[in-house]
Design a protein around this motif. Structure first.
Motif, PDB file in Angstrom:
ATOM      1  N   GLY A 170       0.782  -1.227   0.000  1.00 53.67           N
ATOM      2  CA  GLY A 170       0.000   0.000   0.000  1.00 53.67           C
ATOM      3  C   GLY A 170       0.819   1.284   0.000  1.00 53.67           C
ATOM      4  N   ARG A 171       2.136   1.176  -0.073  1.00 51.30           N
ATOM      5  CA  ARG A 171       2.994   2.362  -0.007  1.00 51.30           C
ATOM      6  C   ARG A 171       3.210   3.031  -1.361  1.00 51.30           C
ATOM      7  N   ARG A 172       2.862   2.335  -2.433  1.00 51.13           N
ATOM      8  CA  ARG A 172       3.030   2.866  -3.785  1.00 51.13           C
ATOM      9  C   ARG A 172       1.719   2.705  -4.544  1.00 51.13           C
ATOM     10  N   LEU A 173       1.519   3.597  -5.512  1.00 52.77           N
ATOM     11  CA  LEU A 173       0.339   3.524  -6.367  1.00 52.77           C
ATOM     12  C   LEU A 173       0.786   3.692  -7.807  1.00 52.77           C
ATOM     13  N   ALA A 174       0.403   2.761  -8.668  1.00 52.58           N
ATOM     14  CA  ALA A 174       0.673   2.877 -10.103  1.00 52.58           C
ATOM     15  C   ALA A 174      -0.579   3.434 -10.769  1.00 52.58           C
ATOM     16  N   THR A 175      -0.380   4.371 -11.699  1.00 49.40           N
ATOM     17  CA  THR A 175      -1.496   4.951 -12.442  1.00 49.40           C
ATOM     18  C   THR A 175      -1.191   4.883 -13.931  1.00 49.40           C
ATOM     19  N   ARG A 176      -2.256   4.745 -14.744  1.00 53.56           N
ATOM     20  CA  ARG A 176      -2.105   4.779 -16.196  1.00 53.56           C
ATOM     21  C   ARG A 176      -3.128   5.728 -16.768  1.00 53.56           C
ATOM     22  N   GLY A 177      -2.629   6.654 -17.574  1.00 54.70           N
ATOM     23  CA  GLY A 177      -3.472   7.587 -18.307  1.00 54.70           C
ATOM     24  C   GLY A 177      -2.882   7.770 -19.684  1.00 54.70           C
ATOM     25  N   GLY A 178      -3.669   7.537 -20.735  1.00 53.55           N
ATOM     26  CA  GLY A 178      -3.127   7.606 -22.086  1.00 53.55           C
ATOM     27  C   GLY A 178      -2.015   6.597 -22.253  1.00 53.55           C
ATOM     28  N   ASP A 179      -0.861   7.073 -22.719  1.00 53.44           N
ATOM     29  CA  ASP A 179       0.284   6.175 -22.909  1.00 53.44           C
ATOM     30  C   ASP A 179       1.300   6.306 -21.781  1.00 53.44           C
ATOM     31  N   THR A 180       0.886   6.884 -20.659  1.00 48.47           N
ATOM     32  CA  THR A 180       1.800   7.154 -19.554  1.00 48.47           C
ATOM     33  C   THR A 180       1.455   6.306 -18.330  1.00 48.47           C
ATOM     34  N   VAL A 181       2.488   5.692 -17.754  1.00 49.07           N
ATOM     35  CA  VAL A 181       2.365   4.973 -16.489  1.00 49.07           C
ATOM     36  C   VAL A 181       3.263   5.683 -15.483  1.00 49.07           C
ATOM     37  N   ALA A 182       2.747   5.931 -14.281  1.00 51.86           N
ATOM     38  CA  ALA A 182       3.533   6.579 -13.236  1.00 51.86           C
ATOM     39  C   ALA A 182       3.371   5.802 -11.935  1.00 51.86           C
ATOM     40  N   VAL A 183       4.368   5.922 -11.066  1.00 56.35           N
ATOM     41  CA  VAL A 183       4.311   5.309  -9.739  1.00 56.35           C
ATOM     42  C   VAL A 183       4.475   6.427  -8.715  1.00 56.35           C
ATOM     43  N   TRP A 184       3.608   6.424  -7.711  1.00 53.41           N
ATOM     44  CA  TRP A 184       3.522   7.485  -6.713  1.00 53.41           C
ATOM     45  C   TRP A 184       3.749   6.935  -5.310  1.00 53.41           C
ATOM     46  N   ASP A 185       4.278   7.759  -4.439  1.00 53.04           N
ATOM     47  CA  ASP A 185       4.380   7.459  -3.015  1.00 53.04           C
ATOM     48  C   ASP A 185       3.041   7.853  -2.393  1.00 53.04           C
ATOM     49  N   THR A 186       2.362   6.919  -1.746  1.00 55.18           N
ATOM     50  CA  THR A 186       1.033   7.222  -1.210  1.00 55.18           C
ATOM     51  C   THR A 186       1.078   8.053   0.072  1.00 55.18           C
ATOM     52  N   ALA A 187       2.236   8.157   0.711  1.00 56.86           N
ATOM     53  CA  ALA A 187       2.339   8.940   1.944  1.00 56.86           C
ATOM     54  C   ALA A 187       2.343  10.437   1.657  1.00 56.86           C
ATOM     55  N   ASP A 188       3.058  10.847   0.594  1.00 59.74           N
ATOM     56  CA  ASP A 188       3.167  12.281   0.338  1.00 59.74           C
ATOM     57  C   ASP A 188       2.760  12.710  -1.071  1.00 59.74           C
TER      58      ASP A 188
END
Length: 85
Positions: A61-79
């Protein structure tokens, strides 16, 4: 939970306390399900503002992957900081 306008994708972290909601405007809102009126973090791609079609938490649960269009990103869920694209 009051879903953000244009909600397109949702995921719940394995621990069951956090949900992520991706929108057509390119934002992702993280909600703490034990305090549903206060979003934890809002992350977005201001450069593109493309719809977020998929969201997925890491097993811890500490990371979140997102996909929009042709882009994938990984986020820190804490900040809400972007870790990789």
């Amino acid at each position: 939970i009051d879903l953000p306008e244009g909600a397109k994708a949702t995921a719940v972290a394995d621990h069951g306390q956090t949900t992520a909601v991706g929108t057509e405007g390119g934002t992702v809102t993280l909600f703490d399900l034990t305090h549903t009126r206060r979003p934890l973090t809002v992350v977005h791609d201001a450069r593109r503002a493309r719809a977020v079609w998929q969201v997925a938490f890491s097993p811890d649960g500490r990371r979140l992957a997102t996909r929009g269009g042709d882009t994938v990103a990984v986020w820190d869920t804490a900040d809400g900081s972007e870790l990789t694209r």
